[in-house]
Design a protein around this motif. Structure first.
Motif, PDB file in Angstrom:
ATOM      1  N   GLU A 387     -29.445 -23.658 -33.408  1.00  0.00           N
ATOM      2  CA  GLU A 387     -28.398 -23.660 -33.125  1.00  0.00           C
ATOM      3  C   GLU A 387     -28.099 -23.113 -31.946  1.00  0.00           C
ATOM      4  O   GLU A 387     -27.796 -23.326 -30.725  1.00  0.00           O
ATOM      5  N   LEU A 388     -28.753 -21.885 -31.854  1.00  0.00           N
ATOM      6  CA  LEU A 388     -28.279 -20.768 -30.802  1.00  0.00           C
ATOM      7  C   LEU A 388     -29.645 -21.181 -30.304  1.00  0.00           C
ATOM      8  O   LEU A 388     -30.866 -20.334 -29.867  1.00  0.00           O
ATOM      9  N   GLU A 389     -29.352 -20.528 -28.483  1.00  0.00           N
ATOM     10  CA  GLU A 389     -30.061 -20.008 -27.510  1.00  0.00           C
ATOM     11  C   GLU A 389     -30.422 -19.016 -26.665  1.00  0.00           C
ATOM     12  O   GLU A 389     -29.431 -18.510 -26.515  1.00  0.00           O
ATOM     13  N   SER A 390     -31.643 -18.426 -26.722  1.00  0.00           N
ATOM     14  CA  SER A 390     -31.567 -17.126 -25.738  1.00  0.00           C
ATOM     15  C   SER A 390     -31.868 -17.451 -24.816  1.00  0.00           C
ATOM     16  O   SER A 390     -31.095 -18.212 -23.746  1.00  0.00           O
ATOM     17  N   LEU A 391     -30.476 -16.204 -24.260  1.00  0.00           N
ATOM     18  CA  LEU A 391     -30.390 -16.044 -23.194  1.00  0.00           C
ATOM     19  C   LEU A 391     -31.127 -16.614 -22.133  1.00  0.00           C
ATOM     20  O   LEU A 391     -31.396 -17.230 -20.837  1.00  0.00           O
ATOM     21  N   PHE A 392     -32.618 -15.736 -22.394  1.00  0.00           N
ATOM     22  CA  PHE A 392     -33.914 -16.524 -21.238  1.00  0.00           C
ATOM     23  C   PHE A 392     -35.378 -16.239 -21.587  1.00  0.00           C
ATOM     24  O   PHE A 392     -35.279 -15.659 -22.140  1.00  0.00           O
TER      25      PHE A 392
END
Ligand code: GDP
Length: 392
Positions: A387-392
């Motif tokens: 569900e979480l996304e990395s920043l870049f």
């Protein structure tokens, strides 16, 4: 025999340093030139006898003088990149005055393990003099990575030198001793054996010429043909005649001459057996050795032709080789008679097979652990349902 010695890595540098000390102490004049190469500045600073301008620090831009941490692939890469710096030290060696190069390294680490075969290859490409290796195997208690390093380096080093002489730390390890103290003794043993061997071909002007002195060409011929070599050693204390003691005066008595000669011959033959059947620098079966050289060192009155001939014949029988050379090395002042036996082209070496087996296991293990830890890290870092996304 005059050598240009290059110690690669910590063990290599320390052993070459020890050879220089031996040379100064005994006047054997086998070290025509000595250099040390390392990626670790501190190791070079710890040397005592190698001249400072012959200590070469490589890989500064990559590891900043801190060593390669037992990564022998990195050791090999750095040696290739900085080979010109090593060549710079070799340029100051009067190569026309040396009979051969000797590249010394511990094969279990990173710098020497990776760098020594690279240097050997380079030297062979440039010079016509033989290039020998002295490779030190790690103790079996040093762990998988050291064994893997040694097995890979051994394979490469043998291919790149005219002959690889091997010393196995494992066979010489003593329990209950500090590592440092242990190496001190081990290094003495290395230098004693190889010092007498190479010193035999370096009889100085004015020294007593024995009946059949070993020549440096005999050492070269024994080592030629490539492969792996091991060295046996045995000594016995004797009282030297020149000391003028009671024993020596008794020996001057004509009646004792013949008895003495028989005794001398017997002493030599038993020393030869002890050296060949005792602890070798690399333990192995001596049967099947392609070539051998027997050196008998000691005060001339304790050397005789008959003893050497008998010892030589016995070695021929034991090895099955037709190429067994032998000779004297008149050596005064040490108070002993010693035999050094160089067994060249040995192939029945269980220790190497065992080393390779452990190395393969270590390699498989390392691959597995690497894969597993990649997976484990992935699992740790990503959330269960993504569900979480990395920043870049
Ligand atoms: P490097 O500096 O990265 O080449 O690695 P080292 O020379 O420190 O160590 C390589 C291996 O050499 C070790 O695993 C030991 O088995 C061995 N070794 C280290 N120091 C000595 C020493 O003084 N004498 C001997 N005989 N072996 C050593």
């Amino acid at each position: 025999m005059k050598l240009a010695m290059i110690g690669f890595g910590q063990a290599g540098g320390k052993v070459v340093d020890k050879f220089l000390e031996y040379d100064k102490r005994t006047g054997s004049e086998i070290v025509r030139a000595a250099a040390a190469v390392n990626t670790a500045k501190a190791d070079l600073m710890g040397l005592e006898h190698i001249a400072e301008d012959q200590r070469v620090l490589i890989g500064q831009s990559r590891v900043k003088g801190h060593g390669v941490g037992a990564d022998n692939e990195l050791g090999a890469e750095i040696a290739e990149e900085d080979i010109d710096e090593v060549q710079g030290a070799i340029d100051s060696i009067p190569v026309h005055e040396v009979d051969a190069f000797l590249v010394v390294a511990g094969l279990g680490g990173g710098t020497g393990s990776g760098g020594a075969p690279v240097l050997a290859k380079h030297l062979k490409r440039i010079y016509t003099e033989p290039v020998y290796g002295l490779g030190i195997l790690p103790g079996s208690d040093e762990g998988g990575i050291y064994t893997l390093n040694a097995a890979r380096s051994f394979q490469t080093f043998v291919r790149e030198v005219d002959n690889l002489m091997v010393f196995d730390n494992d066979a010489w390890r003593k329990t209950g001793e500090s590592v440092q103290g242990g190496y001190e003794e081990i290094n003495e043993e290395i230098v004693r054996r190889f010092g007498i061997l190479f010193g035999a071909g370096e009889i100085q002007q004015g020294q007593e010429v024995a009946e059949s002195v070993v020549d440096s060409s005999e050492i070269i011929n024994t080592l030629s043909g490539g492969g792996v070599s091991t060295v046996g050693y045995a000594e016995e204390e004797v009282e030297e005649r020149s000391s003028g003691g009671l024993l020596s005066r008794l020996r001057d008595d004509g009646d004792d001459e013949e008895l003495d000669s028989a005794h001398t011959t017997n002493r030599i033959t038993s020393l030869v057996r002890k050296a060949a059947l005792g602890r070798l620098t690399l333990p192995c079966e001596i049967e099947g050795a392609e070539r051998a050289l027997l050196v008998l060192a000691g005060p001339p009155e304790y050397l005789n032709r008959k003893g050497i001939e008998r010892g030589r014949k016995w070695l021929e029988e034991q090895t099955g080789s037709m190429e067994v050379r032998g000779g004297d090395y008149p050596y005064r002042g040490a108070g002993f008679v010693a035999t050094v036996i160089l067994l060249a082209g040995v192939t029945n070496v269980p220790r190497i097979k065992e080393l390779q087996q452990v190395a393969i296991e270590a390699q498989d293990n390392l691959d597995e652990i690497r894969e597993e830890s990649d997976e484990n890290l992935d699992e740790l870092v990503s959330d269960d349902s993504d569900e979480l996304e990395s920043l870049f």
